[in-house]
Design a protein around this motif. Structure first.
Motif, PDB file in Angstrom:
ATOM      1  N   VAL A  68       0.566  -1.498   0.543  1.00 42.10           N
ATOM      2  CA  VAL A  68       0.272   0.535   0.191  1.00 42.10           C
ATOM      3  C   VAL A  68       0.859   1.425   0.001  1.00 42.10           C
ATOM      4  O   VAL A  68       1.835   1.235   0.457  1.00 42.10           O
ATOM      5  CB  VAL A  68      -0.960   0.177   1.187  1.00 42.10           C
ATOM      6  N   ALA A  69       0.501   2.316  -0.283  1.00 48.07           N
ATOM      7  CA  ALA A  69       0.747   3.613  -0.829  1.00 48.07           C
ATOM      8  C   ALA A  69       1.139   3.745   0.448  1.00 48.07           C
ATOM      9  O   ALA A  69       2.491   4.652   0.938  1.00 48.07           O
ATOM     10  CB  ALA A  69       0.021   5.182  -0.640  1.00 48.07           C
ATOM     11  N   CYS A  70       1.122   4.052   1.670  1.00 44.92           N
ATOM     12  CA  CYS A  70       1.472   4.514   3.528  1.00 44.92           C
ATOM     13  C   CYS A  70       2.781   3.711   3.482  1.00 44.92           C
ATOM     14  O   CYS A  70       3.906   4.446   4.276  1.00 44.92           O
ATOM     15  CB  CYS A  70       0.960   4.488   4.149  1.00 44.92           C
ATOM     16  N   ASP A  71       2.944   2.282   3.196  1.00 41.56           N
ATOM     17  CA  ASP A  71       4.235   1.781   3.450  1.00 41.56           C
ATOM     18  C   ASP A  71       5.161   1.769   2.921  1.00 41.56           C
ATOM     19  O   ASP A  71       6.312   1.756   2.366  1.00 41.56           O
ATOM     20  CB  ASP A  71       3.591  -0.107   3.262  1.00 41.56           C
ATOM     21  N   ILE A  72       4.668   2.017   1.392  1.00 39.94           N
ATOM     22  CA  ILE A  72       6.046   2.355   0.144  1.00 39.94           C
ATOM     23  C   ILE A  72       6.596   3.644   0.924  1.00 39.94           C
ATOM     24  O   ILE A  72       7.922   4.098   0.624  1.00 39.94           O
ATOM     25  CB  ILE A  72       5.368   2.853  -1.029  1.00 39.94           C
ATOM     26  N   LEU A  73       5.739   4.812   1.423  1.00 41.51           N
ATOM     27  CA  LEU A  73       6.414   6.574   1.323  1.00 41.51           C
ATOM     28  C   LEU A  73       6.917   6.552   2.965  1.00 41.51           C
ATOM     29  O   LEU A  73       7.411   7.420   3.757  1.00 41.51           O
ATOM     30  CB  LEU A  73       5.375   7.268   0.906  1.00 41.51           C
ATOM     31  N   GLY A  74       6.469   5.215   3.920  1.00 41.50           N
ATOM     32  CA  GLY A  74       6.536   4.997   4.862  1.00 41.50           C
ATOM     33  C   GLY A  74       6.074   6.326   6.250  1.00 41.50           C
ATOM     34  O   GLY A  74       6.483   6.836   6.626  1.00 41.50           O
ATOM     35  N   LEU A  75       4.478   6.600   5.169  1.00 40.69           N
ATOM     36  CA  LEU A  75       3.921   7.155   6.094  1.00 40.69           C
ATOM     37  C   LEU A  75       2.923   6.608   6.704  1.00 40.69           C
ATOM     38  O   LEU A  75       1.961   5.687   6.807  1.00 40.69           O
ATOM     39  CB  LEU A  75       2.947   8.199   4.999  1.00 40.69           C
ATOM     40  N   HIS A  76       3.040   6.821   8.032  1.00 42.00           N
ATOM     41  CA  HIS A  76       2.545   6.058   9.173  1.00 42.00           C
ATOM     42  C   HIS A  76       1.731   6.784  10.665  1.00 42.00           C
ATOM     43  O   HIS A  76       2.368   7.430  11.273  1.00 42.00           O
ATOM     44  CB  HIS A  76       3.435   5.200  10.217  1.00 42.00           C
ATOM     45  N   ASN A  77       1.010   6.959  11.062  1.00 44.13           N
ATOM     46  CA  ASN A  77       0.220   7.589  12.214  1.00 44.13           C
ATOM     47  C   ASN A  77       1.309   6.871  13.842  1.00 44.13           C
ATOM     48  O   ASN A  77       0.547   5.851  14.093  1.00 44.13           O
ATOM     49  CB  ASN A  77      -0.880   7.873  12.156  1.00 44.13           C
ATOM     50  N   ASP A  78       1.359   7.920  14.472  1.00 41.45           N
ATOM     51  CA  ASP A  78       1.233   7.720  16.304  1.00 41.45           C
ATOM     52  C   ASP A  78       0.202   7.323  17.009  1.00 41.45           C
ATOM     53  O   ASP A  78      -1.599   7.168  15.831  1.00 41.45           O
ATOM     54  CB  ASP A  78       1.806   9.115  17.184  1.00 41.45           C
ATOM     55  N   LEU A  79      -0.168   5.847  17.740  1.00 40.41           N
ATOM     56  CA  LEU A  79      -1.380   5.548  18.101  1.00 40.41           C
ATOM     57  C   LEU A  79      -1.639   6.603  18.897  1.00 40.41           C
ATOM     58  O   LEU A  79      -1.256   7.436  19.745  1.00 40.41           O
ATOM     59  CB  LEU A  79      -0.425   4.271  19.300  1.00 40.41           C
ATOM     60  N   VAL A  80      -3.199   6.642  19.078  1.00 37.59           N
ATOM     61  CA  VAL A  80      -3.790   7.763  19.811  1.00 37.59           C
ATOM     62  C   VAL A  80      -4.572   6.448  20.721  1.00 37.59           C
ATOM     63  O   VAL A  80      -5.582   6.544  20.641  1.00 37.59           O
ATOM     64  CB  VAL A  80      -4.326   8.232  19.274  1.00 37.59           C
ATOM     65  N   LEU A  81      -4.948   6.611  21.635  1.00 37.26           N
ATOM     66  CA  LEU A  81      -5.584   6.058  23.492  1.00 37.26           C
ATOM     67  C   LEU A  81      -6.363   6.975  23.165  1.00 37.26           C
ATOM     68  O   LEU A  81      -6.550   8.072  22.997  1.00 37.26           O
ATOM     69  CB  LEU A  81      -5.016   5.737  24.139  1.00 37.26           C
ATOM     70  N   PHE A  82      -7.883   5.775  22.997  1.00 35.06           N
ATOM     71  CA  PHE A  82      -9.203   6.913  23.724  1.00 35.06           C
ATOM     72  C   PHE A  82      -9.376   7.115  25.502  1.00 35.06           C
ATOM     73  O   PHE A  82      -9.658   5.592  25.882  1.00 35.06           O
ATOM     74  CB  PHE A  82     -10.322   6.450  22.924  1.00 35.06           C
ATOM     75  N   ASN A  83      -8.927   7.853  25.942  1.00 28.23           N
ATOM     76  CA  ASN A  83      -9.300   7.332  27.074  1.00 28.23           C
ATOM     77  C   ASN A  83     -10.192   8.577  27.888  1.00 28.23           C
ATOM     78  O   ASN A  83      -9.860   9.621  28.276  1.00 28.23           O
ATOM     79  CB  ASN A  83      -7.588   7.996  27.665  1.00 28.23           C
ATOM     80  N   PRO A  84     -11.685   8.105  28.561  1.00 30.50           N
ATOM     81  CA  PRO A  84     -11.924   8.979  28.744  1.00 30.50           C
ATOM     82  C   PRO A  84     -12.102   8.817  30.622  1.00 30.50           C
ATOM     83  O   PRO A  84     -13.049   9.686  31.564  1.00 30.50           O
ATOM     84  CB  PRO A  84     -13.930   8.135  28.801  1.00 30.50           C
ATOM     85  N   GLY A  85     -10.981   8.489  31.028  1.00 32.77           N
ATOM     86  CA  GLY A  85     -10.790   8.401  32.483  1.00 32.77           C
ATOM     87  C   GLY A  85     -10.311   9.299  32.442  1.00 32.77           C
ATOM     88  O   GLY A  85      -9.431  10.173  31.973  1.00 32.77           O
ATOM     89  N   PRO A  86     -10.245   9.699  34.078  1.00 27.65           N
ATOM     90  CA  PRO A  86      -9.465  11.057  34.932  1.00 27.65           C
ATOM     91  C   PRO A  86      -7.974  11.002  34.530  1.00 27.65           C
ATOM     92  O   PRO A  86      -7.778  10.000  35.370  1.00 27.65           O
ATOM     93  CB  PRO A  86     -10.145  11.621  36.226  1.00 27.65           C
ATOM     94  N   LEU A  87      -7.496  12.139  34.709  1.00 20.57           N
ATOM     95  CA  LEU A  87      -5.904  12.687  34.812  1.00 20.57           C
ATOM     96  C   LEU A  87      -6.077  12.665  37.102  1.00 20.57           C
ATOM     97  O   LEU A  87      -6.913  13.034  36.733  1.00 20.57           O
ATOM     98  CB  LEU A  87      -6.028  13.340  33.935  1.00 20.57           C
ATOM     99  N   THR A  88      -4.894  12.547  37.144  1.00 21.66           N
ATOM    100  CA  THR A  88      -4.532  12.568  38.759  1.00 21.66           C
ATOM    101  C   THR A  88      -3.280  13.549  38.402  1.00 21.66           C
ATOM    102  O   THR A  88      -2.564  13.572  37.783  1.00 21.66           O
ATOM    103  CB  THR A  88      -4.393  11.644  39.763  1.00 21.66           C
TER     104      THR A  88
END
Length: 513
Positions: A493-513
């Motif tokens: 696929v194009a993104c592998d040929i070009l090396g274009l990859h997004n960071d993982l981004v967690l869905f975190n609905p929990g609170p920070l402390t």
């Protein structure tokens, strides 16, 4: 002006608007084939009124009300956001959960791909060394390690496709026992169990974090941990950074030796687990790319495979069309419960569903979230919905599942990765370099203008449907065969040929402390 080459697409006989398909739009005074004269220039992908619509009148596309006119709209006039009021969403309390009559699908047999069979029966489409983390603090180390492993070790193991760091922003400074913390924790844990990692993972922790690395261990069928390893940066046996790196490199070499033994073998299409997602959508998305993906979805389901579609806010306004497709009231209730959970989540954040439609969506002709949702669900095809997954849960059943996620591209992709997809199909109309390093991502352009301009970023041009060059069925089969080829490693696929990859981004609905 002649009407011969003026293309305006009407999706159902009930529609009182059409979508201008000409690449350059249509000029004021243009005559359409039914004799309608355009009262102003209308850009490509935008809506033209096919009849007069009085103030308060329904604006109908896909046979559904996508808005109400807030002033008189004349036949031949451009309809965009400023002329429309948003309808109320379907009331979840009044959607029937009666037993649905679901027709049996015709089996599709004989289709295969070349994949990496795992001991638990799952199949990878890539052979990847994954390095996950228990806390963001170690991200600098993992990035350093990935570069070093790629340069010094990876060339020695030709059967291993890649090494990736599964970095994230979680692990400490968080309320680890809060009810909502289950979402990011199971997401991190389930990503590590993705089929493309071959049943094992390297885990790197700091040592003092709240999220303990041991809790991220994948559970193998034989309860063996020989292909999983944990390293703490704070381990007192390490003397300096270089000593630490040297020790982890030895561990990586052990993992690479195991991964290098894996070989592709012929697997039935029923081993596919495909995540369907769209981002940077336009008015063509619901006419071309998404319906083609939906046709491919139905083919995969007929072949015995698994497909998931997602993005709660992009199905919420079409939920009344999806519940009748669930296999029983229990699945229907689970689908409604995910909608209600997200309604409450948005309310708590003092935002509403209308915040979803982006400036780019509107420039591409999508005026309301209702219009966007009706086009979005087209990628689910017509197959029955067999299961509903909470955010980050692993897929449980063959067939079509709804995996509840936010609509954000990278969050949705991260959660579908956790759910176990081994292939990703991503539809776009405005364009995006989106890609994931862990699974192949096939990008489908909804219009030929984008696909031709981004010829080396888009893998498949579904805009040929709008121009009449191909049917939805033809494009759906083409996508299905492309999925098999990419899953087999025959095409990249194009993104592998070009090396274009997004960071993982967690869905975190929990609170920070």
């Amino acid at each position: 002006m002649q009407a011969t080459n003026n293309i305006v697409i009407k999706t159902t006989p009930l529609d009182n608007v059409g979508i201008v398909a000409n690449t350059l739009g249509l000029a004021e005074g243009t005559l359409l084939q039914d004799g309608i004269k355009l009262l102003q220039y209308i850009p490509s992908g935008h809506k033209v009124a096919l009849s007069d619509i009085n103030k308060g009148g329904e604006i109908i596309r896909y046979g559904q009300t996508i808005g109400y006119a807030n002033k008189l709209v004349k036949q031949g006039e451009w309809i965009e956001e400023s002329k429309m009021d948003l309808p109320n969403p379907p009331d979840l309390q009044f959607i029937s959960l009666s037993e649905n009559s679901i027709a049996a699908v015709e089996p599709l047999e004989g289709y295969t791909f070349e994949g990496f069979r795992n001991s638990d029966g799952s199949v990878g489409t890539k052979n990847v060394l994954g390095i996950t983390t228990s806390v963001q603090c170690v991200a600098g180390l993992t990035e350093h390690l990935v570069k070093k492993i790629k340069q010094e070790l990876l060339p020695l193991y030709p059967n291993v496709d890649d090494v990736v760091a599964l970095n994230h922003s979680y692990g400490c400074g968080v309320a680890i026992n809060a009810p909502a913390a289950i979402v990011p924790i199971r997401t991190i844990k389930n990503i590590a169990a993705n089929p493309n990692f071959g049943g094992g993972i390297m885990i790197i922790g700091l040592g003092c974090e709240k999220l303990r690395p041991e809790s991220l261990l994948p559970k193998n069928n034989d309860d063996s941990d020989e292909f999983t390893s944990i390293t703490y940066m704070q381990d007192e046996s390490f003397h300096g950074f270089n000593d630490m790196v040297k020790g982890i490199m030895k561990t990586a070499e052990t993992h690479l030796k195991s991964l290098n033994k894996r070989k592709r073998e012929t697997c039935p299409a029923s081993d596919l687990v495909v995540g369907m997602q769209c981002g940077g959508s336009d008015a063509f998305s619901g006419l071309t790319a998404n319906p083609a993906a939906g046709f491919a979805t139905d083919l995969i389901v007929r072949a015995g495979g698994s497909v998931m579609f997602s993005e709660v806010t992009e199905v919420r306004d079409a939920i009344h069309l999806l519940v009748p497709r669930t296999i029983n009231p229990t699945v229907g209730r689970a689908l409604l419960d995910e909608m209600k959970w997200y309604d409450d989540y948005l309310l708590q954040g003092q935002v509403d569903r209308s915040a979803n439609t982006t400036p780019g969506n509107k420039l591409g002709g999508l005026s309301t979230i209702v219009e966007k949702a009706l086009g979005s669900i087209a990628k689910s095809g017509k197959s029955p919905i067999v299961d509903v997954l909470g955010p980050g849960e692993k897929i449980r059943k063959k067939g079509l599942s709804f995996a509840a996620t936010p609509a954000s591209d990278f969050v949705c992709g991260t959660l579908q990765l956790a759910s176990g997809m081994n292939m990703h199909v991503f539809m776009t109309g405005r364009g995006t370099p989106y890609g994931l390093s862990m699974v192949p991502v096939i990008k489908v352009g909804s219009n030929s203008k984008l696909s031709q301009r981004w010829f080396d970023l888009i893998d498949l041009d579904a805009g040929q449907i709008a121009s009449g060059e191909k049917t939805i069925e033809e494009m759906g089969w083409e996508l299905f065969f492309l999925i098999l080829d990419v899953a087999s490693g025959k095409k990249k696929v194009a993104c592998d040929i070009l090396g274009l990859h997004n960071d993982l981004v967690l869905f975190n609905p929990g609170p920070l402390t």
